[in-house]
Design a protein around this motif. Structure first.
Motif, mmCIF file in Angstrom:
data_model
loop_
_atom_site.group_PDB
_atom_site.id
_atom_site.type_symbol
_atom_site.label_atom_id
_atom_site.label_comp_id
_atom_site.label_asym_id
_atom_site.label_seq_id
_atom_site.Cartn_x
_atom_site.Cartn_y
_atom_site.Cartn_z
ATOM 1 N N LYS A 4 20.370 34.249 9.527
ATOM 2 C CA LYS A 4 21.181 35.455 9.587
ATOM 3 C C LYS A 4 20.294 36.655 9.911
ATOM 4 O O LYS A 4 19.344 36.951 9.206
ATOM 5 N N ARG A 221 33.155 37.448 6.191
ATOM 6 C CA ARG A 221 32.884 37.925 4.837
ATOM 7 C C ARG A 221 33.740 39.155 4.570
ATOM 8 O O ARG A 221 34.078 39.894 5.486
ATOM 9 N N GLU A 235 31.918 35.557 0.886
ATOM 10 C CA GLU A 235 32.453 34.930 2.085
ATOM 11 C C GLU A 235 33.962 34.796 1.917
ATOM 12 O O GLU A 235 34.453 34.589 0.816
ATOM 13 N N THR A 287 24.698 39.537 -8.740
ATOM 14 C CA THR A 287 24.888 38.357 -7.911
ATOM 15 C C THR A 287 25.503 37.258 -8.760
ATOM 16 O O THR A 287 24.900 36.786 -9.712
ATOM 17 N N GLU A 290 25.346 32.532 -4.777
ATOM 18 C CA GLU A 290 24.777 32.854 -3.486
ATOM 19 C C GLU A 290 25.831 33.525 -2.595
ATOM 20 O O GLU A 290 26.921 32.992 -2.397
ATOM 21 N N ASP A 291 25.524 34.703 -2.107
ATOM 22 C CA ASP A 291 26.444 35.445 -1.240
ATOM 23 C C ASP A 291 27.753 35.841 -1.910
ATOM 24 O O ASP A 291 28.751 36.057 -1.242
#
Lengths: 312, 346
Positions: A4, A221, A235, A287, A290-291
């Motif tokens: 990315k 996203r 996402e 967080t 992840e993501d």
């Protein structure tokens, strides 16, 4: 999309209007990154500051705090003239209301090529060629160049708006509710067009909208914004499958479903800001996975985390 | 809905507009029965005539538009014959009220919202005192879910948010005690969350004041929530009508299929969304056969020659398409629509 590459990096952005007593912070400490080639969505109610973010990137609004980096270069605040010119060409915008955003006294030819003329000298012949090419790209006939905006239907007008952005050969397009003024079937055509252009030209989109059902279809996203603060970012499918923030949940519950049985059994969630207790324990950008990021204080985060783990 | 009492009945209504000598036929022989106490949704794209059709119910057509044919029976009277505004005043607001799309333009910016509601009450009941009317108005405000109605009563439209303004508009409409409430895209200008709230308010008001609601929209997603029956309009004609479940789960007209398939909720990421090819027909010229035929991949030869009549699918469900004729070849619904049944929350 394995590696990315960050195209737009927004760090602690704050946009405020007015001064002193009348100061209103429309975007408050917002940070996110947009990767090259993706479609990034910003969802929120009217007045939540979603449009302001887009406009701040476009340099229409000046920023109060924070940085906006484009390809690693700072583009907010004072910048050199040559960078400004470069940004004007590389970042383009598509607006919500195609009637209001097109100059009704100008012919399509002029509307589409206005940006080119600002960029530097260009011959008449070259200009006409570029207009023809841009119109073809959005599925309009070259003859349309000599007509006025009022001669077109809503969907065609929106295509002119897209052609106007495309002629500059941009890398990054900010689409501010580009389809909410259109009919269902026209909406589908414009969405397909945007999708095709992205594939062909490797464009990156920032998509601002309030309609989550459209967002689900088009974005990679999504950031959910409420009163100038991004409350959750993940996402798209992850966000729809595991919404954690109460505001996101409320927003998702409000999506109208085209299924009468599901609609009858649906419960509408209402978000009340007073449910948070942020007086002592300040919220942070945490967080979750992840993501998948969420705005929460320590106590809430523990609860979100637990619910999230058990839900998976 | 066992006892079906017809409250308004349209028979072969045709509406024509005179545009500088050119005649545009906006509504082409539409027949529709609206039952007492139901919520009927009229769905169609812009230009399909859904707004024009409902405007005939309370005489709000533009000056160059006329009902050139047909009957509109309400309370034993034929509204299509009304010529003078004085006749319409008995109907407009009192019997059939209307809510428009943009709440800011339907409110008077120079008058407090309380006075605007009182105005509506006083038109209905001329002898009522101001204080009595005020109390009543405050009651309506709290009905539509406005908090602190006493304080809000004195405020002006600009002090309200979009959703709150739309609630005020609903309160004004209800203050006239209408039998039928026509909602012309009441939530299109609003956010999703607010839209859901307004739909809930409308449902509550329907129960409380036993209204009949005619709901106009272009978004099929909204309709699933509110409607008992759905009428799909295309090129000035109702091409399919049925209960909400029938339209969503067993649509018969190719246009309804297309409309359902183009919803982004049914899109598969990475694939193209379904789109309808071509453009709606030109209403200045006479339409031969099925108006949708040129855009219809399943069109039969007869579709271009003869206008299809209604074919009954069930007692409540009928559609205007030759595909339902017993002699027609079998055409299956597009697969995408089947996915509707699996579509649940999240």
């Amino acid at each position: 999309m394995k590696e990315k590459e960050v195209l737009v990096d927004i760090k602690n952005l704050e946009v405020a209007f007015g001064t002193r007593k009348h100061r209103f912070v429309a975007v408050n400490d917002v940070s996110f990154q947009i990767y090259k080639g993706e479609t990034f969505g910003v969802v929120g109610e009217s007045g939540s500051g979603k449009t302001t973010i887009g406009r701040a990137i476009m340099r229409i609004h000046s920023t109060a705090k924070g940085d906006i980096l484009y390809n690693g270069e700072k583009i907010n605040g004072k910048i050199s003239k040559s960078l400004d010119k470069q940004i004007t060409q590389k970042i383009q915008m598509i607006f919500q209301d195609p009637m209001a955003s097109l100059n009704e006294r100008a012919k399509v030819n002029y509307i589409v090529s206005e940006g080119l003329m600002n960029l530097g000298k260009i011959t008449e012949k070259e200009r006409n060629e570029r207009v023809t090419e841009a119109l073809k790209e959005v599925g309009l006939l070259p003859e349309f160049a000599s007509r006025f905006p009022h001669e077109f239907s809503g969907g065609q007008r929106q295509r002119i708006g897209i052609a106007r952005a495309l002629i500059m050969e941009p890398e990054f397009i900010i689409a501010d509710e580009p389809i909410s003024a259109l009919d269902v079937s026209i909406r589908a055509q414009v969405l397909n067009l945007l999708d095709r252009l992205q594939k062909e030209k490797g464009l990156t989109y920032l998509f601002v909208a309030h309609d989550l059902s459209v967002m689900r279809f088009i974005t990679d996203r999504i950031a959910v914004i409420h009163e100038g603060v991004i409350v959750e970012l993940a996402e798209t499918e992850e966000l729809f499958a595991h919404p954690m923030h109460p505001y996101t949940k409320a927003l998702l519950s409000a999506i109208p479903l085209p299924n009468p049985i599901a609609e009858r059994n649906k419960t509408l969630l209402v978000y009340d800001k007073s449910m948070h207790h942020y007086e002592t324990d300040k919220p942070q950008w945490c967080t979750l996975h992840e993501d998948h990021y969420i705005m929460a204080n320590k106590e809430e985060f523990a609860a979100y985390k637990e619910a999230y783990e058990s839900n998976r | 809905m066992n006892k079906k009492e017809i409250i308004l009945s349209a028979k072969d209504v045709e509406v024509k507009f005179d545009l500088r000598g050119q005649i545009l036929t906006a509504i082409r022989d539409v027949s529709l029965d609206i039952y007492h106490g139901e919520t009927l949704a009229i769905v169609g794209e812009s230009g399909s005539g859904k707004s024009v059709f409902t405007k005939t119910f309370n005489g709000l057509l533009d000056k160059n538009g006329t009902i050139s044919k047909g009957e509109l029976i309400y309370n034993g009277e034929d509204l299509a014959k009304y010529k003078k505004d004085r006749q319409w005043l008995k109907i407009r607001g009192h019997e059939i009220a209307m809510i428009m799309q943009e709440p800011m333009t339907s409110l008077n910016p120079l008058k407090s919202i309380g006075d605007q509601i009182v105005e509506a009450i006083r038109i209905r009941d001329r002898k009522i005192s101001y204080s009595k009317a005020k109390n009543e108005a405050i009651g309506y405000l709290s009905d539509v879910g406005i908090r602190n109605p006493e304080d809000r009563f004195k405020q002006y439209p600009h002090e309200f948010s979009g959703g709150m303004r739309q609630r005020v508009v609903i309160a004004i409409a209800i203050a006239c005690k209408p039998k039928i409430l026509i909602c012309d895209e009441p939530t299109t200008a609003l956010d999703v969350t607010i839209q859901a709230q307004i739909l809930t308010v409308l449902k509550e008001m329907k129960e409380k004041y036993s209204l009949t609601i005619v709901f106009i929209t272009h978004d099929l997603g909204v309709v699933a929530n509110v409607a008992d029956r759905i009428a799909v309009m295309y090129a000035g004609d109702i091409i399919e009508i049925g209960t909400t479940d029938e339209i969503f789960f067993d649509p018969r007209h190719p246009y309804t299929w297309a409309l359902l398939s183009s919803m982004p909720q049914l899109g598969i990421k990475g694939n193209d969304l379904f789109t309808i090819q071509g453009n709606p027909p030109n209403l200045f010229t006479e339409i031969k056969g099925d108006a949708f035929a040129p855009r219809n991949p399943h069109a039969l030869k007869i579709d271009f020659l003869k206008r299809p009549p209604y074919f009954e699918v069930s007692e409540t469900h009928k559609a205007k398409t030759w595909l339902l004729d017993p002699r027609a070849p079998r055409v299956d619904k597009p697969k995408g629509i089947m996915a509707l049944q699996d579509l649940t929350a999240n």
